[in-house]
Motif scaffolding. Structure first.
Motif, PDB file in Angstrom:
ATOM      1  N   ALA A   6      -9.440  -2.873  -3.432  1.00  0.00           N
ATOM      2  CA  ALA A   6      -8.445  -3.089  -4.482  1.00  0.00           C
ATOM      3  C   ALA A   6      -7.819  -1.771  -4.939  1.00  0.00           C
ATOM      4  N   GLU A   7      -8.630  -0.717  -4.930  1.00  0.00           N
ATOM      5  CA  GLU A   7      -8.128   0.583  -5.383  1.00  0.00           C
ATOM      6  C   GLU A   7      -6.923   1.054  -4.600  1.00  0.00           C
ATOM      7  N   LYS A   8      -6.844   0.622  -3.344  1.00  0.00           N
ATOM      8  CA  LYS A   8      -5.746   1.089  -2.488  1.00  0.00           C
ATOM      9  C   LYS A   8      -4.493   0.232  -2.647  1.00  0.00           C
ATOM     10  N   SER A   9      -4.588  -0.816  -3.446  1.00  0.00           N
ATOM     11  CA  SER A   9      -3.466  -1.749  -3.496  1.00  0.00           C
ATOM     12  C   SER A   9      -2.538  -1.481  -4.670  1.00  0.00           C
ATOM     13  N   LEU A  10      -1.252  -1.646  -4.429  1.00  0.00           N
ATOM     14  CA  LEU A  10      -0.272  -1.480  -5.499  1.00  0.00           C
ATOM     15  C   LEU A  10      -0.344  -2.610  -6.524  1.00  0.00           C
ATOM     16  N   ILE A  11      -1.077  -3.678  -6.185  1.00  0.00           N
ATOM     17  CA  ILE A  11      -1.189  -4.811  -7.110  1.00  0.00           C
ATOM     18  C   ILE A  11      -1.705  -4.370  -8.477  1.00  0.00           C
ATOM     19  N   SER A  50       0.813  -1.217   0.000  1.00  0.00           N
ATOM     20  CA  SER A  50       0.000   0.000   0.000  1.00  0.00           C
ATOM     21  C   SER A  50       0.846   1.268   0.000  1.00  0.00           C
ATOM     22  N   ASN A  51       2.086   1.165   0.394  1.00  0.00           N
ATOM     23  CA  ASN A  51       2.941   2.348   0.456  1.00  0.00           C
ATOM     24  C   ASN A  51       4.029   2.238  -0.618  1.00  0.00           C
ATOM     25  N   GLN A  52       3.898   3.061  -1.656  1.00  0.00           N
ATOM     26  CA  GLN A  52       4.818   2.962  -2.797  1.00  0.00           C
ATOM     27  C   GLN A  52       6.274   3.178  -2.381  1.00  0.00           C
ATOM     28  N   ALA A  63     -18.626  -3.823  -4.332  1.00  0.00           N
ATOM     29  CA  ALA A  63     -18.183  -2.459  -3.997  1.00  0.00           C
ATOM     30  C   ALA A  63     -17.048  -2.538  -2.971  1.00  0.00           C
ATOM     31  N   LEU A  64     -17.198  -3.437  -2.018  1.00  0.00           N
ATOM     32  CA  LEU A  64     -16.150  -3.604  -1.004  1.00  0.00           C
ATOM     33  C   LEU A  64     -14.852  -4.109  -1.647  1.00  0.00           C
ATOM     34  N   VAL A  65     -14.989  -5.158  -2.460  1.00  0.00           N
ATOM     35  CA  VAL A  65     -13.808  -5.750  -3.102  1.00  0.00           C
ATOM     36  C   VAL A  65     -13.079  -4.688  -3.939  1.00  0.00           C
ATOM     37  N   LEU A  66     -13.840  -3.929  -4.714  1.00  0.00           N
ATOM     38  CA  LEU A  66     -13.214  -2.976  -5.632  1.00  0.00           C
ATOM     39  C   LEU A  66     -12.645  -1.769  -4.897  1.00  0.00           C
ATOM     40  N   ILE A  89      -8.779  -8.356  -1.295  1.00  0.00           N
ATOM     41  CA  ILE A  89      -7.394  -8.228  -0.825  1.00  0.00           C
ATOM     42  C   ILE A  89      -7.288  -8.075   0.688  1.00  0.00           C
ATOM     43  N   GLY A  90      -8.424  -8.207   1.377  1.00  0.00           N
ATOM     44  CA  GLY A  90      -8.415  -7.958   2.824  1.00  0.00           C
ATOM     45  C   GLY A  90      -7.856  -9.093   3.672  1.00  0.00           C
ATOM     46  N   GLY A  91      -7.436 -10.171   3.034  1.00  0.00           N
ATOM     47  CA  GLY A  91      -6.841 -11.274   3.789  1.00  0.00           C
ATOM     48  C   GLY A  91      -7.870 -12.322   4.172  1.00  0.00           C
ATOM     49  N   PHE A  92      -7.360 -13.528   4.425  1.00  0.00           N
ATOM     50  CA  PHE A  92      -8.255 -14.655   4.684  1.00  0.00           C
ATOM     51  C   PHE A  92      -9.086 -14.460   5.945  1.00  0.00           C
ATOM     52  N   GLN A  93      -8.458 -13.991   7.012  1.00  0.00           N
ATOM     53  CA  GLN A  93      -9.187 -13.884   8.287  1.00  0.00           C
ATOM     54  C   GLN A  93     -10.410 -12.978   8.141  1.00  0.00           C
TER      55      GLN A  93
END
Ligand code: NA7
Length: 549
Positions: A489-494, A296-298, A483-486, A517-521
């Motif tokens: 995702a917007e915040k991710s460098l992926i 998340s931090n370039q 909406a949550l997933v997207l 991208i929020g992780g399995f847990q």
């Protein structure tokens, strides 16, 4: 039709309770789970036996880059005790042996038809069944259909003209021959430098006469530091399996690697360096567990990328080759981070040659080898390690027709949309464990598969206990999930790398990061919350309700 099943035939179709498509980890577990619930299960698999991707991927060096203990089933304490992993990161033959062991131990094969493909699956709203046509021409029907078709099961050839002209031996990593291939003294070419290509290159560099690597985009790869598991460690692990599985369920990776909340810049430069050095020494995906914000931090990401590029420069002796191997222009970890064993060292061998096709593009394949702008490389053997039509490929490879004749292809024409990753509005009683809007490739797929199948089985039990015949998500539940997933995702460098994670490797495929991208847990918690509030999130027996209205 399936041996050992109490399937019945009516109107030409073979009637069972549950159709399972796939014999990878999700399909095998679904078959077991529903069988244990007393259901007739008819399971279909295109491969000749169980194992999914591990059945097909028999290329030299194939190995899982998740730890064996993590990448294995947690539902059976007996299997955990009976099976012993030999290495921290298991090689393909051992993983396939494990899948076979589980299939034997649980007597799963009697439910399967191998070497068989589903060619169409359609929902019959009146009869409330899924009808799956298989390539023998037969039809299976069942109220429930589990598409355990896997995120990486449709191989993709490179889009290069002339492939059919090649007169040498053409090998595809994802459809590797079952008999041994001899590379000694041969001139071998490899196209593709993702996880698969890296494993092949580091292995064949030490076996082939000459190895030519056609690299378009270098991947970042980190030392795997694989090792044999000592008896003491195994004994300790077997004593603590239950606690370990619980920890995995509460971990963003769905595995045992410790997570951290520490941001990169919370440490002074010298300590950051120390942590990175230690991560390099420890190997595996330690980097990702060392800092919380690398995706998340370039700026943090840039520093880790610089660190790895520096290491490449130290290992690879020829400066030009080292420079070509240094990935640039996309964030580290935004492509699947590879784990290797002396990959970069391979390029110090005199028989290994890097062809940088980003600068000297491939024009075509000829009878004798690969033609790039600068000339021809003659080859005896050519290997494609060019990836997959991932995440959605298998689900869109044949027609899946939902309520009102709507196909999944149509629903997903702008990208996959589902609820919780495994259910879709308009497709009652259809479930796709490890589906494209769940954590999919970003967490341990075995943990996700088990979780999803358990969730689905609980839903089916609930429905049966309440006389409900069909379930599908509401429009708003699905919209909310997407909406949550997207938004996450917007915040991710992926998003900044052109990979199969975002659909960029397949021409014409809708682009975008649609994995959770929020992780399995977090995913598990959200799935549990969804099940708690069934009235808001699901439509049950839609047809019966609308008839009554
Ligand atoms: P990947 O990661 O999709 O890698 C495919 C590789 O093939 C990648 O380096 C591509 O380069 C390369 N490729 C594809 N087409 C071409 C052409 N035309 N010319 C040159 N190079 C090409 O697949 P993998 O099988 O390695 O890994 C998939 C997953 O399996 C992995 O992430 C793990 O989760 C396990 P490009 O990047 O497109 O330039």
């Amino acid at each position: 039709m399936t041996q050992g099943n109490r399937a019945t035939k009516s109107s030409g179709a073979c009637r069972v309770d549950v159709i399972v498509v796939g014999a990878g980890f999700a399909g095998m577990y679904a078959t077991y789970k529903f069988r244990e619930m007393g259901k007739n299960v008819a399971a279909i698999e295109a491969g000749g036996d169980v194992g999914g991707v591990w059945y097909w991927n028999r290329y030299p060096g194939a190995r899982c880059d998740l730890m064996s203990v993590d990448y294995s089933y947690g539902f059976s304490p007996e299997i955990e005790q009976e099976w012993t992993w030999s290495e921290q990161f298991a090689a393909q033959p051992e993983i396939l042996a494990y899948a076979n062991f589980v299939a034997d131990r649980l007597d799963l094969r009697r439910h399967y038809r191998f070497n068989t493909r589903v060619t169409r699956a359609a929902w019959d709203e009146e009869a409330k069944v899924w009808r799956a046509i298989i390539d023998t021409g037969e039809t299976l029907e069942a109220p429930y259909c589990i598409m355990a078709t896997g995120p990486l099961s449709v191989p993709k050839d490179p889009e290069i003209p002339g492939i059919e002209r090649f007169e040498g031996t053409l090998l595809r990593a994802q459809k590797w021959p079952h008999e041994p291939v001899d590379f000694a003294g041969k001139r071998v070419g490899v196209i593709g430098t993702g996880s698969t290509g890296i494993q092949i290159i580091q292995t064949l560099g030490r076996q082939a006469g000459e190895l030519f690597v056609f690299q378009r985009t270098p991947s970042f790869t980190l030392p795997m530091r694989n090792h044999v598991l000592e008896p003491d460690y195994i004994a300790e692990m077997k004593r603590h399996y239950r606690a370990m599985r619980e920890a995995m369920r509460n971990n963003p990776t769905g595995g045992t690697r410790p997570a951290t909340s520490r941001p990169f810049f919370s440490l002074p430069p010298s300590q950051r360096r120390e942590v990175m050095e230690q991560a390099w020494i420890n190997g595996g995906h330690t980097f990702l567990g060392s800092f919380a914000d690398l995706l998340s931090n370039q700026e943090a990401n840039d520093q880790v990328a610089d660190f790895v590029r520096e290491k490449i420069g130290q290992i690879v002796e020829d400066p030009k080759t080292a420079e070509a191997l240094k990935p640039r222009g996309y964030p580290i970890f935004a492509r699947r981070p590879c784990l290797d064993t002396e990959y970069y060292e391979t390029y110090n061998l005199p028989n290994v040659h890097l062809v940088d096709v980003s600068k000297d593009p491939i024009i075509g394949i000829t009878e004798k080898g690969v033609r790039t702008e600068s000339g021809d490389t003659e080859l005896d053997m050519l290997i494609f390690a060019t990836g997959y039509d991932a995440l959605t490929g298998a689900l869109l490879a044949f027609d899946v027709v939902g309520r009102g004749g709507r196909t999944l292809k149509d629903k997903w024409k702008n990208g996959p949309r589902s609820y919780l990753g495994f259910m879709a509005e308009g497709f009652p009683n259809l479930f796709a464990p490890s589906g494209p809007n769940g954590p999919a490739a970003l967490a341990n797929l075995v943990t996700i598969a088990e979780h999803d199948v358990d969730w689905i089985a609980e839903m089916v039990s609930f429905m049966e206990a309440n006389g409900i015949r069909t379930v599908e998500p509401t429009v708003s539940a699905e919209e909310g999930w997407m909406a949550l997933v997207l938004s996450m995702a917007e915040k991710s460098l992926i998003r900044k790398a052109n990979t199969w994670w975002v659909g960029a490797n397949v021409k014409g495929k809708p682009q975008g990061l649609t994995m959770f991208i929020g992780g399995f847990q977090k995913y598990r918690e959200l799935c549990a919350a969804a099940a708690q509030d069934k009235a808001s999130n699901f439509v049950f027996d839609r047809a019966a309700q609308s008839a009554a209205a």
